[in-house]
Scaffold this motif. Structure first.
Motif, PDB file in Angstrom:
ATOM      1  N   SER A  73      -0.483 -30.810 -61.616  1.00  0.00           N
ATOM      2  CA  SER A  73       0.170 -29.497 -61.603  1.00  0.00           C
ATOM      3  C   SER A  73      -0.476 -28.644 -60.517  1.00  0.00           C
ATOM      4  O   SER A  73      -1.558 -28.957 -60.019  1.00  0.00           O
ATOM      5  CB  SER A  73       0.032 -28.794 -62.963  1.00  0.00           C
ATOM      6  OG  SER A  73      -1.345 -28.541 -63.256  1.00  0.00           O
ATOM      7  N   GLY A  74       0.208 -27.572 -60.168  1.00  0.00           N
ATOM      8  CA  GLY A  74      -0.384 -26.596 -59.229  1.00  0.00           C
ATOM      9  C   GLY A  74      -0.614 -27.135 -57.842  1.00  0.00           C
ATOM     10  O   GLY A  74      -1.586 -26.739 -57.182  1.00  0.00           O
ATOM     11  N   LEU A  75       0.264 -28.035 -57.365  1.00  0.00           N
ATOM     12  CA  LEU A  75       0.103 -28.539 -56.002  1.00  0.00           C
ATOM     13  C   LEU A  75       0.401 -27.405 -55.010  1.00  0.00           C
ATOM     14  O   LEU A  75       1.447 -26.760 -55.088  1.00  0.00           O
ATOM     15  CB  LEU A  75       1.049 -29.713 -55.760  1.00  0.00           C
ATOM     16  CG  LEU A  75       1.048 -30.286 -54.334  1.00  0.00           C
ATOM     17  CD1 LEU A  75      -0.308 -30.911 -54.008  1.00  0.00           C
ATOM     18  CD2 LEU A  75       2.171 -31.315 -54.183  1.00  0.00           C
ATOM     19  N   LYS A  76      -0.514 -27.181 -54.080  1.00  0.00           N
ATOM     20  CA  LYS A  76      -0.286 -26.143 -53.066  1.00  0.00           C
ATOM     21  C   LYS A  76      -1.010 -26.500 -51.781  1.00  0.00           C
ATOM     22  O   LYS A  76      -1.957 -27.296 -51.780  1.00  0.00           O
ATOM     23  CB  LYS A  76      -0.744 -24.780 -53.567  1.00  0.00           C
ATOM     24  CG  LYS A  76      -2.231 -24.685 -53.893  1.00  0.00           C
ATOM     25  CD  LYS A  76      -2.576 -23.292 -54.418  1.00  0.00           C
ATOM     26  CE  LYS A  76      -4.063 -23.186 -54.764  1.00  0.00           C
ATOM     27  NZ  LYS A  76      -4.404 -21.832 -55.275  1.00  0.00           N
ATOM     28  N   VAL A  77      -0.529 -25.907 -50.705  1.00  0.00           N
ATOM     29  CA  VAL A  77      -1.123 -26.122 -49.388  1.00  0.00           C
ATOM     30  C   VAL A  77      -2.241 -25.108 -49.190  1.00  0.00           C
ATOM     31  O   VAL A  77      -2.045 -23.899 -49.381  1.00  0.00           O
ATOM     32  CB  VAL A  77      -0.064 -25.961 -48.273  1.00  0.00           C
ATOM     33  CG1 VAL A  77      -0.715 -26.046 -46.905  1.00  0.00           C
ATOM     34  CG2 VAL A  77       1.004 -27.036 -48.427  1.00  0.00           C
ATOM     35  N   THR A  78      -3.408 -25.576 -48.823  1.00  0.00           N
ATOM     36  CA  THR A  78      -4.544 -24.678 -48.571  1.00  0.00           C
ATOM     37  C   THR A  78      -4.838 -24.516 -47.086  1.00  0.00           C
ATOM     38  O   THR A  78      -5.461 -23.547 -46.683  1.00  0.00           O
ATOM     39  CB  THR A  78      -5.806 -25.210 -49.270  1.00  0.00           C
ATOM     40  OG1 THR A  78      -6.064 -26.549 -48.804  1.00  0.00           O
ATOM     41  CG2 THR A  78      -5.612 -25.226 -50.780  1.00  0.00           C
ATOM     42  N   ASP A  79      -4.391 -25.476 -46.267  1.00  0.00           N
ATOM     43  CA  ASP A  79      -4.611 -25.396 -44.824  1.00  0.00           C
ATOM     44  C   ASP A  79      -3.433 -26.060 -44.123  1.00  0.00           C
ATOM     45  O   ASP A  79      -3.407 -27.268 -43.901  1.00  0.00           O
ATOM     46  CB  ASP A  79      -5.928 -26.092 -44.450  1.00  0.00           C
ATOM     47  CG  ASP A  79      -6.213 -26.018 -42.958  1.00  0.00           C
ATOM     48  OD1 ASP A  79      -5.509 -25.250 -42.254  1.00  0.00           O
ATOM     49  OD2 ASP A  79      -7.139 -26.717 -42.484  1.00  0.00           O
TER      50      ASP A  79
END
Length: 626
Positions: free
Chosen positions: A450-456
């Protein structure tokens, strides 16, 4: 008998001239600056006849101008201040209407744009929703440009106002100097001439502020609010407009006297000119800069978020908005050939205030252009170590600065007028999260992603496929590297993305992260973009973009109200000063009517004296004929 005739004649002439003076007062009741006049009577020298002195009638010794120098000075001071505040209030109110009205303000198209992005987040694959986002973005950009153009128009109005005002000041100063020459050469100048000069001085001070000082011989010297001489005796100085050394399109006011030109400090100007300059400095420039800061922050923040998404072609998002580099203007008197480039370094540190960069011969120094107060700055100015001041990065691109070379940095001024939309293809809107996570169907544990997101988003390996494989319930590897310790609920980060894994994976469980791909209906990035207006990105992460827009409207409205309140208060003070002056110098019709009746009766009585003398003389002639 001859003495009686002479006495009656003197009275008749005196009362006739007194009646003319009263008539002159009544005729000029509506003449601006007119001071009523009063005839001063005096008995003629008596004649000694042996038994004593006998009077010889009356004569006029003076036609006195009823004026109080203290009341006139108070009226002069209040008039100059009232002109300044009224000018400031008028222009500030126009600016307030621009920002507060729904049809002209920024709030309506701003809300419509983010509403369209929010609608896209509910239907990321919808072509109509994508078209709507572009349409609303262009409408928002158009409104930014319209407001910026209006602000530029007000700046042009200020220039025109300064030019017209200086021309009028020069005309008034020249005429005052001419009147000084006439009055100084007369032992008894007429009251009308003095009134004319006082009226011209009042009109002059309404443009420049300041005061007037009377010197020996009746000459009056006039000085501006900053103490600069405008009229000295029979000599008038000249006001001119000169280009700003950093911004030639903007005019300043300078004084030419004795062959020298001195640029007047904007803080030492009063009257209408002072109101124009104060409006530009304290209301227009801050509003223009803050509007540019909002436009810059929107572009930088939205672009950063958009670059973290993927479009319908399977490509990483590009810049959504276009924005020019911050303005940097060199002083016209610089002797070096340094060329500097600018860029926005940090939205959180972005400050709209102007900065004066000066090279002291060894290093760069940043100060406030108006107060000279030091502004913190880091760096040396090289590409590897740029100067960083108020969120702006400055690099010495070429050339060499000379000692005392100066540059004016305007971080956000004009940015709103050059904001643009970078994309035209709705498919290029990066609504999808660029990576997606999948769970192997053969997994036996209870682990969930869950909570997959792009950080860079700039990570070159962001879209490279990655497999997370669990050795057991407490250890995992990524693409064969590891093992890494695992605890339920922890964040796993790799190649510029992060994901949260909950539950208890079993040995051999596998999770994959890879590119989203083209034509995806994923709305992950659109959701993030739709909430950027409430992201705390300004003022060190304490102010949202929505808050900045509300603050700008409040800032302009507060300045307009304050100027209006001050103008109203000054109007009361000016009315009181006018009443005090009129109590001494103003024409009162009731009083003049009473004087007219009294003098008419006196004139008629003097006529009777002459008639009596004539009767006596005729009686004497008749007696001598016998």
């Amino acid at each position: 008998m001859s003495n009686l005739l002479a006495t009656g004649s003197s009275a008749l002439i005196a009362f006739q001239r007194a009646l003319s003076t009263v008539g002159h007062n009544v005729a000029n009741i509506n003449t601006p600056g007119y001071s009523r006049q009063r005839v001063e009577f005096e008995a003629r020298d008596a004649t000694y006849f042996g038994y004593g002195y006998q009077g010889n009638g009356v004569q006029i010794v003076d036609v006195r101008r009823m004026a109080d120098s203290l009341a006139t000075s108070r009226l002069l001071d209040s008039g100059g201040e009232l002109a300044r505040l009224q000018q400031l209030s008028t222009l500030s109110s126009r600016l307030d209407q621009l920002f507060s009205e729904k049809a002209t303000g920024i709030s309506a198209p701003w809300s419509s744009f983010f509403d369209s992005v929010n609608a896209l987040s509910s239907n990321a694959a919808g072509s109509a929703d994508r078209e709507s986002v572009l349409a609303q973005a262009n409408a928002l950009v158009t409104r930014f440009r319209q407001i910026d153009q209006h602000l530029d128009g007000l700046d042009i109005e200020v220039n025109a106002g300064l030019t017209a005002a200086t021309d009028e000041v020069n005309r008034l100063a020249k005429e005052i100097a001419q009147l000084n020459g006439q009055i100084g050469g007369s032992s008894s100048p007429s009251g009308d001439l003095l009134d004319r000069r006082d009226q011209l001085i009042s009109e002059l001070v309404a443009f420049t502020g300041g005061n007037a000082a009377t010197q020996d011989g009746g000459l009056v010297n006039v000085f501006s609010a900053g103490g600069q001489p405008l009229v000295v005796g029979a000599t008038a100085s000249t006001l001119v407009t000169v280009p700003d050394p950093y911004r030639p399109e903007r005019l300043q006011v300078a004084l030419e006297t004795n062959g020298q030109r001195v640029t007047l400090d904007k803080r030492a100007l009063g009257g209408q000119i002072g109101g124009l300059v104060e409006f530009r400095t304290t209301v227009l420039d801050p509003a223009m800069a803050e509007l540019g800061r909002i436009a810059t922050s929107l572009a930088q923040t939205f672009n950063e978020g958009h670059r973290a998404g993927m479009d319908q072609y399977g490509q990483m998002g590009a810049d959504f908005f276009t924005l020019p580099a911050p303005r940097l203007s060199s002083n016209a008197n610089n002797t070096g050939n340094a060329s500097l480039t600018t860029s926005v370094g940090s939205v959180a540190g972005l400050n709209a205030q102007n900065v004066l960069l000066r090279f002291d011969g060894a290093a760069w120094v940043a100060t406030h252009p108006d107060t000279g107060a030091s502004i913190p700055m880091t760096g040396t100015g090289t590409a590897a170590d740029p100067l960083v001041v108020n969120g702006i990065e400055v690099v010495l691109a070429s050339g060499t600065p000379a000692a005392n070379d100066r540059f004016l940095l305007q971080p956000t001024a004009g940015a709103a007028g050059n904001l643009g939309v970078a994309i035209t293809d709705p498919g290029r809107i990066a609504a999808a999260t660029p990576v997606k996570a999948t769970t192997d169907l053969a997994n036996t544990g209870s682990g969930k992603l869950s909570g997959l997101k792009v950080t860079d988003a700039a990570n070159a390996a962001l879209l490279a496929p990655a497999d997370i494989e669990f050795i057991d319930a407490t250890q995992y590897t990524i693409n064969g590297t590891g093992p890494f310790a695992y605890t339920p609920g922890q964040t796993i980060a790799y190649n510029g993305w992060s994901v949260v894994l909950d539950g208890a994976p079993a040995a051999g469980d596998t999770f994959s992260v890879g590119p989203t791909g083209a034509n995806s209906s994923d709305n992950g990035n659109a959701k993030l973009l739709s909430n950027l207006d409430d992201a705390r990105v300004l003022n060190g992460g304490t102010l949202t973009l929505n808050g900045a827009i509300g603050g700008l409207t409040t800032q302009v409205g507060s300045a307009a109200r304050q100027a209006d309140y001050s103008a109203q208060a000054q109007q009361v003070i000016h009315d009181q000063a006018q009443a005090a002056r009129d109590a001494v110098s103003g024409v009162n019709l009731d009083e003049e009517a009473a004087d007219l009746m009294r003098l008419q009766q006196a004139y008629q009585a003097a006529s009777q004296i002459i008639a009596t003398a004539d009767t006596l003389f005729q009686s004497l002639l008749a007696a001598t004929r016998r």
